[in-house]
Write a protein that holds these residues in place. Structure first.
Motif, PDB file in Angstrom:
ATOM      1  N   THR A 223      53.830  -8.203  52.765  1.00 34.28           N
ATOM      2  CA  THR A 223      54.366  -8.967  51.636  1.00 34.28           C
ATOM      3  C   THR A 223      53.477 -10.157  51.295  1.00 34.28           C
ATOM      4  OG1 THR A 223      56.638  -8.324  52.180  1.00 34.28           O
ATOM      5  CG2 THR A 223      56.352 -10.295  50.807  1.00 34.28           C
ATOM      6  N   ILE A 224      53.077 -10.904  52.319  1.00 37.93           N
ATOM      7  CA  ILE A 224      52.252 -12.095  52.098  1.00 37.93           C
ATOM      8  C   ILE A 224      50.891 -11.706  51.541  1.00 37.93           C
ATOM      9  CG2 ILE A 224      51.265 -14.144  53.197  1.00 37.93           C
ATOM     10  CD1 ILE A 224      53.400 -13.788  55.393  1.00 37.93           C
ATOM     11  N   TYR A 225      50.296 -10.677  52.098  1.00 37.02           N
ATOM     12  CA  TYR A 225      48.943 -10.314  51.685  1.00 37.02           C
ATOM     13  C   TYR A 225      48.907  -9.798  50.252  1.00 37.02           C
ATOM     14  CZ  TYR A 225      44.120  -8.889  52.105  1.00 37.02           C
ATOM     15  OH  TYR A 225      42.775  -8.770  51.922  1.00 37.02           O
ATOM     16  N   VAL A 226      49.898  -8.994  49.874  1.00 34.86           N
ATOM     17  CA  VAL A 226      49.924  -8.456  48.509  1.00 34.86           C
ATOM     18  C   VAL A 226      50.209  -9.559  47.493  1.00 34.86           C
ATOM     19  CG1 VAL A 226      51.152  -6.916  46.934  1.00 34.86           C
ATOM     20  CG2 VAL A 226      50.556  -6.127  49.230  1.00 34.86           C
ATOM     21  N   LEU A 227      51.143 -10.451  47.797  1.00 36.06           N
ATOM     22  CA  LEU A 227      51.546 -11.466  46.827  1.00 36.06           C
ATOM     23  C   LEU A 227      50.511 -12.578  46.670  1.00 36.06           C
ATOM     24  CD1 LEU A 227      55.363 -11.915  47.551  1.00 36.06           C
ATOM     25  CD2 LEU A 227      54.307 -10.801  45.593  1.00 36.06           C
ATOM     26  N   THR A 228      50.015 -13.100  47.777  1.00 35.64           N
ATOM     27  CA  THR A 228      49.152 -14.290  47.695  1.00 35.64           C
ATOM     28  C   THR A 228      47.843 -14.160  48.457  1.00 35.64           C
ATOM     29  OG1 THR A 228      50.142 -15.327  49.656  1.00 35.64           O
ATOM     30  CG2 THR A 228      51.220 -15.743  47.539  1.00 35.64           C
ATOM     31  N   GLY A 229      47.751 -13.203  49.381  1.00 34.00           N
ATOM     32  CA  GLY A 229      46.549 -13.114  50.209  1.00 34.00           C
ATOM     33  C   GLY A 229      46.361 -14.322  51.107  1.00 34.00           C
ATOM     34  N   GLY A 230      47.440 -15.064  51.355  1.00 36.33           N
ATOM     35  CA  GLY A 230      47.343 -16.275  52.170  1.00 36.33           C
ATOM     36  C   GLY A 230      47.164 -17.544  51.360  1.00 36.33           C
ATOM     37  N   GLY A 231      46.898 -17.417  50.072  1.00 35.73           N
ATOM     38  CA  GLY A 231      46.695 -18.594  49.220  1.00 35.73           C
ATOM     39  C   GLY A 231      47.996 -19.057  48.608  1.00 35.73           C
ATOM     40  N   PRO A 232      47.925 -19.965  47.653  1.00 37.85           N
ATOM     41  CA  PRO A 232      46.711 -20.691  47.236  1.00 37.85           C
ATOM     42  C   PRO A 232      46.360 -21.806  48.208  1.00 37.85           C
ATOM     43  CG  PRO A 232      48.612 -21.450  46.005  1.00 37.85           C
ATOM     44  CD  PRO A 232      49.104 -20.336  46.874  1.00 37.85           C
ATOM     45  N   ALA A 233      45.069 -21.981  48.431  1.00 40.50           N
ATOM     46  CA  ALA A 233      44.545 -23.023  49.325  1.00 40.50           C
ATOM     47  C   ALA A 233      45.150 -22.928  50.713  1.00 40.50           C
ATOM     48  CB  ALA A 233      44.803 -24.412  48.737  1.00 40.50           C
ATOM     49  N   GLY A 234      45.397 -21.694  51.170  1.00 40.42           N
ATOM     50  CA  GLY A 234      45.921 -21.493  52.516  1.00 40.42           C
ATOM     51  C   GLY A 234      47.381 -21.838  52.686  1.00 40.42           C
ATOM     52  N   ALA A 235      48.123 -22.026  51.586  1.00 41.18           N
ATOM     53  CA  ALA A 235      49.523 -22.464  51.674  1.00 41.18           C
ATOM     54  C   ALA A 235      50.430 -21.411  52.282  1.00 41.18           C
ATOM     55  CB  ALA A 235      50.040 -22.854  50.296  1.00 41.18           C
TER      56      ALA A 235
END
Length: 280
Positions: A223-235
């Motif tokens: 879920t995290i990787y598809v939606l944001t890839g860990g971003g924005p700015a690592g948030a």
């Protein structure tokens, strides 16, 4: 001279294929990965050099703590929210809602996680997303650090509350109706019956369901990787995303496996709590 195998020897003989498979696909890769954490090793350069605890020291002095904070925020949010929603729906289904609604509420759970993530990626889209269309706004939900984590937690909550609902509903249906009837005769209202009858009866199953969901969310990735890839700015960068990025985008196997080792130690602590709770 013919010699028969004892029952114990025969049992070990039957276990040999399974043990060999376990060693080949689980034990050896795990030990190899943990050992790699003590080396400087890259995916794009041959060879490696022993650096001892240097990788762990680099992590503890740098990215480990922000990643741990993000992981805990996501894990707590994505566990508490579906627990509350699932508990409320389980109570409603146990007391009066039509049974066919169980199938409706299970719908988000049966959809693959990546599909759920792409669905909510469309909902949260800043340009043509459904949410901005309904609210009449133009908010970049996934591109703003203040809202990205909330969006990820909402997505994971929608996908996992049905599992929590099923677990808690199963526990509620094991409760003897006589307990509530006796409490009603004694003059207890709905809230008092919930606090004095339902909560004590559900404490064990609710605790196990909550802890299992917490452990799963602590290692959640898709879920995290598809939606944001860990971003924005690592948030929204959690341990799962950080290990993937370090290994396959930064090509740094040493730091990736060191981070994975620290992550595994934290998971072992959680597993110890779970096993203690289950055997209590």
């Amino acid at each position: 001279m013919n010699r028969r195998l004892t029952d114990g020897q025969f049992a070990w003989l039957l276990m040999v294929p399974g043990l060999a498979l376990f060693g080949a696909i689980i034990a050896y890769p795990l030990v190899s990965a943990l050992v790699t954490g003590f080396f400087e090793q890259s995916l794009v350069r041959p060879g490696r050099a022993f650096v001892g605890l240097a990788n762990f020291a680099d992590l503890l002095g740098g990215d480990f703590w922000p990643v741990l904070r993000n992981t805990l925020v996501f894990t707590l949010g994505a566990t508490i929210a579906p627990f509350v929603i699932g508990y409320a729906l389980a109570l409603a289904l146990n007391t009066g809602l039509p049974g066919w609604l169980r199938g409706v509420f299970l719908f988000p759970w049966v959809i693959p996680g990546v599909v759920v993530s792409f669905l909510w990626l469309w909902i949260f889209n800043a340009n043509y997303g459904v949410l901005n269309g309904l609210l009449g706004t133009h908010v970049s939900w996934l591109g703003t650090p203040a809202t990205a984590m909330v969006a990820v937690i909402v997505t994971k909550t929608w996908a996992s509350f049905p599992w929590m609902m099923v677990m808690l509903l199963a526990g509620l249906q094991t409760m003897p109706k006589e307990l509530h009837e006796a409490a009603s005769v004694d003059g207890a209202g709905a809230i008092r019956r919930f606090r004095s009858v339902t909560v004590p009866h559900m404490r064990a199953i609710a605790g196990i369901a909550f802890l299992l969901e917490f452990i799963w969310n602590f290692q959640h990735f898709d879920t995290i990787y598809v939606l944001t890839g860990g971003g924005p700015a690592g948030a929204t960068k959690t341990f799962a995303v950080a290990v993937y990025d370090t290994a396959f985008k930064g090509f740094d196997l040493g730091h990736a496996t060191a981070l994975g080792g620290l992550w595994m130690l934290l998971l072992l602590v959680l597993m110890a709590f779970y096993l203690r709770k289950e055997n209590a």
